[in-house]
Design an enzyme around this catalytic site. Sequence first.
Site, short mmCIF file in Angstrom:
data_model
loop_
_atom_site.label_atom_id
_atom_site.label_comp_id
_atom_site.label_asym_id
_atom_site.label_seq_id
_atom_site.Cartn_x
_atom_site.Cartn_y
_atom_site.Cartn_z
N ARG A 1 25.99 -51.15 106.31
CA ARG A 1 26.46 -52.36 106.99
C ARG A 1 27.84 -52.71 106.48
O ARG A 1 28.04 -52.86 105.28
CB ARG A 1 25.48 -53.53 106.74
CG ARG A 1 25.96 -54.82 107.35
CD ARG A 1 25.04 -56.00 107.07
NE ARG A 1 25.65 -57.23 107.59
CZ ARG A 1 25.79 -58.34 106.87
NH1 ARG A 1 25.35 -58.40 105.61
NH2 ARG A 1 26.38 -59.41 107.39
N HIS B 1 32.92 -61.54 109.27
CA HIS B 1 32.51 -61.81 107.89
C HIS B 1 33.63 -62.60 107.22
O HIS B 1 34.24 -62.17 106.25
CB HIS B 1 32.23 -60.50 107.15
CG HIS B 1 31.35 -60.66 105.93
ND1 HIS B 1 30.17 -59.95 105.74
CD2 HIS B 1 31.48 -61.45 104.85
CE1 HIS B 1 29.63 -60.31 104.57
NE2 HIS B 1 30.39 -61.21 104.02
N GLU C 1 26.54 -65.34 107.91
CA GLU C 1 26.36 -66.60 107.19
C GLU C 1 27.23 -67.75 107.74
O GLU C 1 28.13 -68.28 107.06
CB GLU C 1 26.61 -66.41 105.69
CG GLU C 1 25.67 -65.42 105.06
CD GLU C 1 25.70 -65.43 103.53
OE1 GLU C 1 26.53 -66.11 102.93
OE2 GLU C 1 24.84 -64.73 102.94
N ASN D 1 19.99 -62.76 104.63
CA ASN D 1 20.66 -62.54 103.33
C ASN D 1 19.91 -63.38 102.31
O ASN D 1 19.93 -64.61 102.40
CB ASN D 1 22.13 -62.98 103.40
CG ASN D 1 22.96 -62.12 104.33
OD1 ASN D 1 22.47 -61.14 104.88
ND2 ASN D 1 24.23 -62.47 104.51
N TYR E 1 19.04 -64.24 98.25
CA TYR E 1 19.47 -64.12 96.85
C TYR E 1 18.59 -64.87 95.89
O TYR E 1 18.35 -64.42 94.76
CB TYR E 1 20.94 -64.56 96.72
CG TYR E 1 21.88 -63.56 97.34
CD1 TYR E 1 22.27 -63.67 98.68
CD2 TYR E 1 22.31 -62.46 96.62
CE1 TYR E 1 23.10 -62.72 99.27
CE2 TYR E 1 23.14 -61.50 97.19
CZ TYR E 1 23.52 -61.65 98.52
OH TYR E 1 24.33 -60.71 99.10
N GLU F 1 21.29 -58.51 103.37
CA GLU F 1 21.86 -58.54 102.03
C GLU F 1 20.79 -58.97 101.01
O GLU F 1 20.06 -59.92 101.27
CB GLU F 1 23.02 -59.53 101.90
CG GLU F 1 24.27 -59.15 102.64
CD GLU F 1 25.38 -60.17 102.47
OE1 GLU F 1 25.36 -60.93 101.48
OE2 GLU F 1 26.25 -60.25 103.37
#
Length: 447
Positions: free
Chosen positions: A78, A122, A167, A292, A294, A352
């Site tokens: 990606r 992005h 995002e 994504n 985290y 991600e």
Amino acid sequence: MSRGHAFPSGFIWGAATSAYQVEGYPLADGAGPSIWHRFAHTPGRVAGGATGDLACGHYHRFREDVALMAELGLSAYRFSIAWGRVLPDGRGRVNRKGLDFYLRLVDALLEHDIQPMVTLYHWDLPAALQERGGWLDPDSAVWFADYAQILFRALDDRVQAWVTINEPWVVAVLGHLEGVHAPGHRDAREAVRVMHHLLLAHAEACATYGALGRHQIGIALNLEPQHPASDSEADRAAADRRDAFINGWLLDPLFHGRYPEAMADIFGSAWPDFPSTEIDRIRCPADFLGVNYYSRGWVRDDPAVQPTGAARIERPNAPVTAMGWEVYPRGLTEILLRLKTQYGNPPVYITENGAAFEDSAPTAGRVEDPRRVAYLREHIGAAGAAIQAGADLRGYFVWSLLDNFEWAEGYAKRFGLFRVDPSDQSRLPKASAECYKDIIASHGAGL
Ligand SMILES: N#[N+]C[C@@H]1[C@@H](O)[C@H](O)[C@@H](O)[C@@H]2O[C@H]12
């Protein structure tokens, strides 16, 4: 957490990067400057005065990096396209040399049987469009759809998965509310309109793709469970507000065709009465959702924190990454199962997942990074647990292939499977690269 499961056949194992963070040479071959080029060159905006001028030199080293991907056994990569390389002014004239770079990159990937997943945006908006108002301009959705159409026509014969916007929450909040990302604005009225226009831009690109595309398109959202730091009603309410602010603000319009009612409470008079026709358009038939992931939020009620009155605090004695984010793999399972139970169980890619740690110095041509190895194993195991519980998870992309330009943090935070030496941009494998190679080879068995 589950043990011993294997991932479904056809499951995608990838790694992710973005243009401004890895390519370097942002103005090469006729490219136009982006807002991140301008922001990074503004004194005081980025730690250590770092910029993406060199980054990882991926613009010239991409074949070397594709070979590293092939060595890992990746089935997909990606990456994002720098809008300003293709359209230096953001609109109008196409810069053929800029487009050709991405054609060469895609062809190099396909030569190694690595499927490209292309992110159209992005964060590196052409500066020329920012000068016209950027994402605050209602025409930004049209600018984006026109840019997307150029890429669809040029690459859709070789690219089978597209991500419109990475995002949007970070673009709206860090870029337009908190001002710590480009373009560095701090205005709640602006931030909520920027978010709306980003979602409209996503919808316009989906509609454009629906008319001419043959594969699949989605959006990548940063999603994060919010847990109250105590059983108090105040902390529980604070966690609910922060959940709406980070997760519901995007998921609800995209999947339910409405904004959470909490948004008007959070933003007060800054929150407009958006036209229902526009919100209906945002509920667009994307093919997949990129997640994504985290960490989670550990939340305490705090009226001093604007606009939510909810503070994300560190949980005592919790393991954290170099970003100060709690290592919480169960949160990934929680998010994936919430998408199943509350949002129609859409096809999902983890676009991600990864961690920055204070990596040790290289020894014998390798970096030992045991905490990143543990992080990847735990989170891939958490993803497998969600699959076992019925989540429609199609793939997993590590963030990131390379240590890279970590936005306002500069190069201080290293997320890569490969260490990049800033002095000569040489790549060095970390133990986590070897670990991920083994996970791919075993298709995740045993995690
Ligand atoms: N911070 N951090 C790491 C990572 C960032 O480097 C990516 O560009 C974003 O998509 C997302 O924020 C996640």
